[in-house]
Write an enzyme that holds these catalytic residues in place. Structure first.
Site, PDB file in Angstrom:
ATOM      1  N   ASP A  26       0.882  -1.164   0.000  1.00 20.63           N
ATOM      2  CA  ASP A  26       0.000   0.000   0.000  1.00 20.63           C
ATOM      3  C   ASP A  26       0.922   1.216   0.000  1.00 20.63           C
ATOM      4  O   ASP A  26       1.364   1.687   1.044  1.00 20.63           O
ATOM      5  CB  ASP A  26      -0.915  -0.010   1.230  1.00 20.63           C
ATOM      6  CG  ASP A  26      -1.859   1.171   1.258  1.00 20.63           C
ATOM      7  OD1 ASP A  26      -2.313   1.604   0.185  1.00 20.63           O
ATOM      8  OD2 ASP A  26      -2.147   1.665   2.363  1.00 20.63           O
ATOM      9  N   GLU A  86      -2.245  -1.481  -4.702  1.00 23.77           N
ATOM     10  CA  GLU A  86      -3.491  -0.765  -4.927  1.00 23.77           C
ATOM     11  C   GLU A  86      -3.304   0.096  -6.171  1.00 23.77           C
ATOM     12  O   GLU A  86      -2.251   0.711  -6.353  1.00 23.77           O
ATOM     13  CB  GLU A  86      -3.803   0.109  -3.710  1.00 23.77           C
ATOM     14  CG  GLU A  86      -5.141   0.802  -3.788  1.00 23.77           C
ATOM     15  CD  GLU A  86      -5.453   1.545  -2.496  1.00 23.77           C
ATOM     16  OE1 GLU A  86      -6.273   1.033  -1.717  1.00 23.77           O
ATOM     17  OE2 GLU A  86      -4.863   2.627  -2.280  1.00 23.77           O
ATOM     18  N   ASP A 158      -2.065   1.213   7.627  1.00 18.62           N
ATOM     19  CA  ASP A 158      -1.281   0.995   6.407  1.00 18.62           C
ATOM     20  C   ASP A 158      -0.923  -0.472   6.218  1.00 18.62           C
ATOM     21  O   ASP A 158      -1.036  -1.019   5.116  1.00 18.62           O
ATOM     22  CB  ASP A 158      -0.017   1.862   6.430  1.00 18.62           C
ATOM     23  CG  ASP A 158      -0.356   3.342   6.481  1.00 18.62           C
ATOM     24  OD1 ASP A 158      -1.112   3.810   5.618  1.00 18.62           O
ATOM     25  OD2 ASP A 158       0.124   4.020   7.416  1.00 18.62           O
TER      26      ASP A 158
END
Length: 186
Positions: A26, A86, A158
């Site tokens: 991420d 992502e 996160d």
């Protein structure tokens, strides 16, 4: 990988043997979530999760080097089969978009330098896959990741997002083995 079972019901029985290790990222300039997630014959397991934290006093270029270097360490230590990220998200500030893109680029570079195929998933798909709805909050994602992986602690936001990305990739690959379109490889 699929293995057909022989015998009377061979045409109906398929044993799916999924063995895969995913580096999930991420990406963010200051707090990049990372995770290593395994699937072994349908059993999911978190091997590692954490956050690459870069101080606000650190120049952007130095943050990118730190992200790449830490990901290279994790790749060498855990030997993942692929990398999942992502996809680019909508942000209201061009400056933020550029910094997120740069952090994502550092992660893609680390994976590509080591020959890992890189896949991406939209934030909505990650939330749907993990929580069951695309508008889930960060706390819901963290709670579900903890439950799905049987973790003893709730990861920070996160790291939880990275774990959710890894789970999404593993599920996507399982579905793809049945002939349903899966992830976007970049």
């Amino acid at each position: 990988m699929q293995q057909k079972v022989s015998g009377l019901n061979a045409s109906c029985a398929i044993l799916r043997l999924t063995i895969m290790r995913v580096l999930a990222v991420d990406a963010s300039l200051r707090n990049t979530g990372v995770a290593i997630v395994d699937a072994n014959n349908g059993k999911l397991r978190s091997v590692y999760f954490g956050t690459i934290r870069n101080a606000s006093s650190l120049r952007s270029s130095s943050c990118l080097v730190a992200i790449r270097d830490r990901l290279l360490e994790l790749i060498r230590q855990h030997e993942p089969d692929c990398c999942a990220l992502e996809s680019v998200i909508y942000v209201q500030s061009y400056k933020t978009a550029i910094l997120l893109g740069a952090a994502r680029g550092a992660a893609i570079l680390a994976a590509a330098e080591n020959g890992l195929p890189v896949f991406e998933y939209s934030p909505k798909r990650i939330k749907q896959s993990t929580v069951g709805r695309g508008a889930a909050g960060k706390n819901q994602v963290a709670f579900m990741v903890r439950a799905l992986l049987g973790l003893t602690e709730t990861p920070d936001a996160d790291a939880a997002d990275a774990l959710a990305i890894g789970l999404t990739h593993l599920r996507s690959q399982e579905v793809a083995s049945l002939g349903v379109p899966g992830a976007t490889q970049i």
